[in-house]
Scaffold this motif. Structure first.
Motif, PDB file in Angstrom:
ATOM      1  N   GLU A  43     -41.410 -54.700 -35.208  1.00 58.57           N
ATOM      2  CA  GLU A  43     -40.198 -55.493 -35.361  1.00 58.57           C
ATOM      3  C   GLU A  43     -38.978 -54.684 -34.939  1.00 58.57           C
ATOM      4  O   GLU A  43     -38.781 -53.560 -35.355  1.00 58.57           O
ATOM      5  CB  GLU A  43     -40.051 -55.932 -36.813  1.00 58.57           C
ATOM      6  CG  GLU A  43     -38.884 -56.873 -37.035  1.00 58.57           C
ATOM      7  CD  GLU A  43     -38.967 -57.551 -38.374  1.00 58.57           C
ATOM      8  OE1 GLU A  43     -38.013 -58.246 -38.727  1.00 58.57           O
ATOM      9  OE2 GLU A  43     -39.978 -57.392 -39.058  1.00 58.57           O
ATOM     10  N   SER A  44     -38.171 -55.264 -34.082  1.00 55.87           N
ATOM     11  CA  SER A  44     -37.001 -54.563 -33.554  1.00 55.87           C
ATOM     12  C   SER A  44     -35.786 -54.858 -34.409  1.00 55.87           C
ATOM     13  O   SER A  44     -35.438 -56.006 -34.624  1.00 55.87           O
ATOM     14  CB  SER A  44     -36.741 -55.013 -32.105  1.00 55.87           C
ATOM     15  OG  SER A  44     -35.535 -54.484 -31.644  1.00 55.87           O
ATOM     16  N   GLN A  72     -42.727 -59.622 -32.129  1.00 58.05           N
ATOM     17  CA  GLN A  72     -42.139 -58.411 -32.688  1.00 58.05           C
ATOM     18  C   GLN A  72     -42.520 -58.118 -34.134  1.00 58.05           C
ATOM     19  O   GLN A  72     -42.553 -56.949 -34.531  1.00 58.05           O
ATOM     20  CB  GLN A  72     -40.605 -58.498 -32.587  1.00 58.05           C
ATOM     21  CG  GLN A  72     -40.100 -58.520 -31.164  1.00 58.05           C
ATOM     22  CD  GLN A  72     -38.591 -58.551 -31.086  1.00 58.05           C
ATOM     23  OE1 GLN A  72     -38.015 -59.241 -30.263  1.00 58.05           O
ATOM     24  NE2 GLN A  72     -37.939 -57.822 -31.951  1.00 58.05           N
TER      25      GLN A  72
END
Length: 387
Positions: free
Chosen positions: A2-3, A108
């Motif tokens: 996950e960004s 993500q």
């Protein structure tokens, strides 16, 4: 995966096509159905969340589901049917935003969080079919699309969204693996280069030991003067050899002991003059710098100037500073250029900063590089002169 650190500029470059498409859908809904203003706030929120989703995909998915539910309640209370629904009770802008958010969260977020987010979006989207006023009943009395049509259409769109997310997730994983492998290769090459330089220093000291030992054999009376030189050269050779072994093993290397240096200031000036750039140089070396450390300082200055020449445009001045402060050799290279949008001539592997960081850390120092507040790029390194 996950960004959470995607910058706003990077987000804009990545998401502008989606933002334009969603704006087009929103505009067509408002212009085509002036009586559907009650749905506009919810649609705007869901579209905005889809554009911002790469920063916090799971949170964006939860917020989008909440916005869809709230918009449905508003339409129910106002007894206002939305524009032409695409699937279930969602209009085209909401459908596109939900699909984009689903693809991003699958790409993500972790598998568990992605599954929770997708399930919630699907549940809320399906519930809009019964919560929102029926568009078809108002516009076409007597006509009501069967539920199975909504189920098939929604299923197809869901498969497309999840499939797109899984595809990009696999691409991201492959790209990350390739980048890690290239970084490791670059670090290994830098270790080998540093090892060769240290070996040259060791060979220099060993040669000096041999020469002075031969002199002592030839002239026994000079042994008292030669032996201290041999001891000093031997200590320096051992120090450099320890650093060589640490480099080859990839271990943390302690700072070397002080050693007699060559004229590092003249060497730095030579590198600067050979760069052909508008450099303002400041050199302050009140104490001796070990030759092996001096080599690394020169490489840092040279690599930084090379990066400036390759990657910076419109450079009017480069400030280079090499100074010894509080037992640290501090190297600063700062330019006032702007990032080039085209590839540099001759190409670039992109690992100059990785190599410099690796070199500095192997020598027990600290390294920083990044954009300057007023524009341009700055490289800072601090290397211990002696332990």
């Amino acid at each position: 995966m996950e960004s959470t650190d995607l910058g706003w500029r990077a987000l804009l470059r990545r998401q502008w096509p989606l933002a334009c498409a969603l704006l087009f859908f929103l505009g067509s809904e408002v212009l085509g159905e002036p009586s559907t203003w009650w749905q506009v706030p919810g649609s705007v929120v869901v579209c905005a969340l889809a554009v911002l989703a790469p920063r916090r995909p799971f949170d964006a998915a939860l917020a989008a589901a909440t916005a869809l539910a709230a918009s449905s309640v508003v339409l129910l209370v106002a007894d206002a049917a939305p524009a032409v629904p695409v699937v279930s009770g969602l209009v085209i802008s909401e459908t596109a935003a939900a699909m984009a958010t689903t693809a991003i969260v699958v790409r993500q977020a972790s598998p568990v969080r992605a599954a929770v987010a997708v399930a919630l979006l699907v549940a809320v989207s399906a519930a809009t079919l019964w919560v929102r006023p029926d568009y078809w009943a108002e516009q076409w009395p007597g006509y009501e699309p069967p539920v199975w049509q909504h189920a098939i259409g929604g299923g197809v769109l869901l498969v497309l969204s999840v499939g797109t997310g899984l595809y990009f997730r696999a691409r991201d994983r492959e790209r990350a693996t390739a980048v890690r492998a290239e970084v490791v290769a670059a670090q290994h090459a830098e270790r080998m280069a540093l090892a060769r330089e240290l070996h040259d220093v060791v060979a220099h000291y060993v040669t000096g030991i041999v020469v002075h030992a031969q002199a002592a054999q030839a002239v026994p009376a000079a042994a008292g003067e030669v032996l201290p030189i041999i001891v000093h050269s031997g200590n320096e050779a051992l120090t450099a050899m320890r650093r060589l072994v640490g480099t080859l093993r990839g271990a943390e290397v302690e700072a070397p002991a002080p050693a007699v240096a060559g004229d590092l200031a003249d060497d730095v000036r030579g590198v600067v003059e050979g760069s052909g750039q508008p450099v303002r140089l400041h050199v302050d070396l009140p104490v001796a710098v070990p030759p092996s450390l001096g080599r690394s300082v020169l490489r840092l200055v040279q690599e930084s100037l090379t990066n400036t020449r390759k990657h910076a445009g419109g450079v009017s001045r480069v400030d280079v500073s090499v100074a010894v402060v509080d037992g640290q050799v501090r190297v600063v290279v700062a330019d006032d250029g702007r990032e080039r949008r085209t590839a540099p001539v001759g190409g670039s592997g992109g690992y100059g900063l990785v190599g410099m960081r690796e070199r500095v850390e192997l020598l027990g120092g600290e390294f920083e590089a990044g954009p300057r507040a007023g524009g341009g790029w700055e490289v800072r390194a601090s290397l211990p002169v002696g332990g």
